[in-house]
Design an enzyme around this catalytic site. Structure first.
Site, PDB file in Angstrom:
ATOM      1  N   GLY A   6       0.823  -1.207   0.000  1.00 54.29           N
ATOM      2  CA  GLY A   6       0.000   0.000   0.000  1.00 54.29           C
ATOM      3  C   GLY A   6       0.858   1.258   0.000  1.00 54.29           C
ATOM      4  O   GLY A   6       0.526   2.250  -0.649  1.00 54.29           O
ATOM      5  N   GLN A  24      -7.589   0.351   4.281  1.00 52.31           N
ATOM      6  CA  GLN A  24      -8.337  -0.164   5.441  1.00 52.31           C
ATOM      7  C   GLN A  24      -9.752  -0.602   5.076  1.00 52.31           C
ATOM      8  O   GLN A  24     -10.462  -1.152   5.906  1.00 52.31           O
ATOM      9  CB  GLN A  24      -8.423   0.909   6.535  1.00 52.31           C
ATOM     10  CG  GLN A  24      -7.148   1.106   7.311  1.00 52.31           C
ATOM     11  CD  GLN A  24      -6.801  -0.065   8.212  1.00 52.31           C
ATOM     12  OE1 GLN A  24      -7.669  -0.775   8.711  1.00 52.31           O
ATOM     13  NE2 GLN A  24      -5.513  -0.286   8.417  1.00 52.31           N
ATOM     14  N   SER A  65      -3.878  -3.031  -0.211  1.00 48.45           N
ATOM     15  CA  SER A  65      -2.762  -3.847   0.263  1.00 48.45           C
ATOM     16  C   SER A  65      -3.320  -5.169   0.772  1.00 48.45           C
ATOM     17  O   SER A  65      -4.195  -5.187   1.640  1.00 48.45           O
ATOM     18  CB  SER A  65      -2.029  -3.110   1.386  1.00 48.45           C
ATOM     19  OG  SER A  65      -1.028  -3.949   1.920  1.00 48.45           O
ATOM     20  N   HIS A  78      -2.327  -7.591   2.711  1.00 43.31           N
ATOM     21  CA  HIS A  78      -2.208  -8.104   4.090  1.00 43.31           C
ATOM     22  C   HIS A  78      -3.231  -7.494   5.040  1.00 43.31           C
ATOM     23  O   HIS A  78      -3.371  -7.949   6.180  1.00 43.31           O
ATOM     24  CB  HIS A  78      -0.777  -7.955   4.617  1.00 43.31           C
ATOM     25  CG  HIS A  78      -0.377  -6.588   5.054  1.00 43.31           C
ATOM     26  ND1 HIS A  78      -0.414  -6.196   6.365  1.00 43.31           N
ATOM     27  CD2 HIS A  78       0.099  -5.530   4.364  1.00 43.31           C
ATOM     28  CE1 HIS A  78       0.040  -4.943   6.471  1.00 43.31           C
ATOM     29  NE2 HIS A  78       0.345  -4.517   5.260  1.00 43.31           N
ATOM     30  N   CYS A 119       3.179   3.431  13.588  1.00 44.31           N
ATOM     31  CA  CYS A 119       4.268   4.368  13.329  1.00 44.31           C
ATOM     32  C   CYS A 119       4.334   5.443  14.397  1.00 44.31           C
ATOM     33  O   CYS A 119       5.369   6.032  14.638  1.00 44.31           O
ATOM     34  CB  CYS A 119       4.105   4.998  11.953  1.00 44.31           C
ATOM     35  SG  CYS A 119       3.812   3.749  10.705  1.00 44.31           S
TER      36      CYS A 119
HETATM   37  C1  PLP Z   1      -1.425  -0.387   6.306  1.00 42.92           C
HETATM   38  C2  PLP Z   1      -1.779   0.868   5.603  1.00 42.92           C
HETATM   39  C3  PLP Z   1      -0.973   1.388   4.576  1.00 42.92           C
HETATM   40  C4  PLP Z   1       0.350   0.765   4.212  1.00 42.92           C
HETATM   41  O1  PLP Z   1       0.185  -0.441   3.541  1.00 42.92           O
HETATM   42  P1  PLP Z   1       1.448  -1.448   3.469  1.00 42.92           P
HETATM   43  O2  PLP Z   1       1.023  -2.471   2.498  1.00 42.92           O
HETATM   44  O3  PLP Z   1       1.616  -1.979   4.849  1.00 42.92           O
HETATM   45  O4  PLP Z   1       2.590  -0.639   3.006  1.00 42.92           O
HETATM   46  C5  PLP Z   1      -1.368   2.531   3.928  1.00 42.92           C
HETATM   47  N1  PLP Z   1      -2.508   3.134   4.254  1.00 42.92           N
HETATM   48  C6  PLP Z   1      -3.326   2.678   5.220  1.00 42.92           C
HETATM   49  C7  PLP Z   1      -4.591   3.396   5.512  1.00 42.92           C
HETATM   50  C8  PLP Z   1      -2.981   1.532   5.923  1.00 42.92           C
HETATM   51  O5  PLP Z   1      -3.771   1.098   6.894  1.00 42.92           O
END
Ligand code: PLP
Length: 402
Positions: A79, A187, A207, A209, A333
């Site tokens: 993502g 999300q 994303s 995962h 983070c």
């Molecule tokens: C987890 C997340 C990301 C980052 O995605 P990754 O695949 O972990 O880099 C970006 N935006 C939101 C809203 C997220 O929850």
């Protein structure tokens, strides 16, 4: 289940906004592509063709699930990469002398940190605030748009408080104004409608995962006609727009995971929102000086973000971890630093109360017995932390901030 301390430690995962376990069906679908069907989809021989066939099928499936054309689906590593590509690409293609981005104050660091990096390169960024439910107003976005705006980027749903944004309305306006509109929908995949035409978006990030697919694979949907150029250079993969050997197993897994998410959506939303409401109601009524961050409507069905006054979210997180319960304080983070979450602060929650915020994110398999156990553990942990908190007077049953 009232005496938590005398029981064997359970394992309760309430951090699905951070990541989700891979669905066993998804795992099974991926395995052949680590083994017998290992070919490089760019190769011209049979091994390559077999892998390419699987990638094409996955691309078709994902496209149909979000109302896109297969040629509008680009596979990325995550993502974060998708968000980077949307912003950096849109800024670069703009022909204005000074380029401008409109986004919100509550975006994920994948957007916010990219914006601050672009600001160092001379790009202007407007961070539009939100109301105390964590929702941005369409009018505020409209007012922020200027003649040099290259892109508007607003997340579909927030990762900390689950607030759902008016994407379709913002997209409608941007289209009329001829401005690119991107949404970070990372999300939103399990519970929200992701149809890119209903949402009026030009770009959309996902994303795997976050919806029971594997880590390390993402999507950027780019509407045909939108020119972003490349941010990763090299080979000719993804129609020359995103270099790097095509990740067949993860792409196959992501398509399967998205299909399952869409298929289970209605049932998931109904069940999980009820369970989440049960959790919030009990927590607010049984834990003194607790409050919900964000509103109760237009909220992801699995998200509960609560502040517990006079204690630190991090201490509570550690106590719950000790009892086998996995939650998160602020975003992944924001933890690690002592700064309260930028999202909770954007709700105008006082910083001292923002420090006591904890995110509980339920998942597809969360059970009521688990929630009952968590409530008991929560009550005991908050009480214990208040006993040792210099801000709380146990005799008086109240506290104050210095
Ligand atoms: C987890 C997340 C990301 C980052 O995605 P990754 O695949 O972990 O880099 C970006 N935006 C939101 C809203 C997220 O929850």
């Amino acid at each position: 289940m009232s005496d938590v301390s005398n029981q064997a430690k359970p394992q309760i995962y309430l951090d699905h906004a951070a990541t989700t376990p891979v669905d066993p069906i998804v795992l099974e679908r991926m395995i052949p592509y680590f083994g017998s069907t290992f070919g490089n989809p760019s190769s011209w021989h049979g091994y390559g063709r077999a892998a390419l066939h699987a990638v094409d099928a996955a691309r078709d499936k994902i496209a149909s699930l979000i109302g896109a054309k297969p040629a509008e689906i680009y596979f990325t590593s995550c993502g974060t990469e998708s968000d980077n590509w949307a912003l950096r690409g849109a800024v670069r293609q703009s022909n204005k002398p000074v380029k401008h981005i409109v986004t919100t104050a509550i975006e994920h660091p994948a957007i916010l940190d990219t914006c601050s990096d672009l600001e160092k390169q001379g790009v202007e960024v407007t961070y539009v605030g939100v109301d105390n439910s964590g929702i941005v107003s369409v009018d505020a976005i409209k007012e922020a748009i200027k003649s040099n705006t290259a892109i508007v980027s607003v997340m579909t749903a927030n990762n900390e408080i689950g607030s759902i944004q008016p994407i379709a309305e913002i997209g409608d306006y941007c289209r009329d104004e001829g401005i690119y509109f991107h949404t970070d929908a990372v999300q939103a995949a399990e519970s929200e409608n992701l149809n890119v035409n209903d949402l009026n978006v030009d770009m959309l990030s996902l994303s795997a995962h976050k919806f029971h697919g594997p880590k390390g694979i993402g999507i950027l949907y780019i509407r045909s006609g939108v020119k972003l150029g490349r941010i990763i250079t090299g080979g000719h993969q993804e129609r020359g727009q995103r270099a790097g050997t095509t990740n067949t197993p993860l792409i196959v897994g992501m398509a399967e995971a998205l299909a399952i998410a869409v298929e289970k959506r209605e049932e998931y939303v109904m069940r999980i929102s009820k369970l989440r409401d049960y959790f919030i109601d009990r927590a607010l009524s049984e834990v003194p000086y607790s409050r919900l961050n964000g509103g109760r409507i237009k909220r992801l069905p699995n998200n509960a973000n609560l502040s517990f006054e006079y204690i630190e979210g991090e201490s509570l997180l550690m106590m719950l971890d000790n009892k086998g319960i996995a939650v998160s304080s602020g975003s992944a983070c924001a933890s690690g630093s002592l700064e309260p979450s930028h999202v909770i602060l954007a709700l105008k929650v006082p910083p001292e109360i923002a420090h006591g915020s904890v995110r509980f994110s339920l998942g597809r398999d969360t059970k009521k017995e688990e929630i009952d156990y968590v409530i008991d553990a929560l009550k005991a942990s908050v009480e214990r932390l208040r006993v040792i908190s210099p801000l709380f007077n146990v005799e008086k049953g109240t506290g104050h901030y210095v």
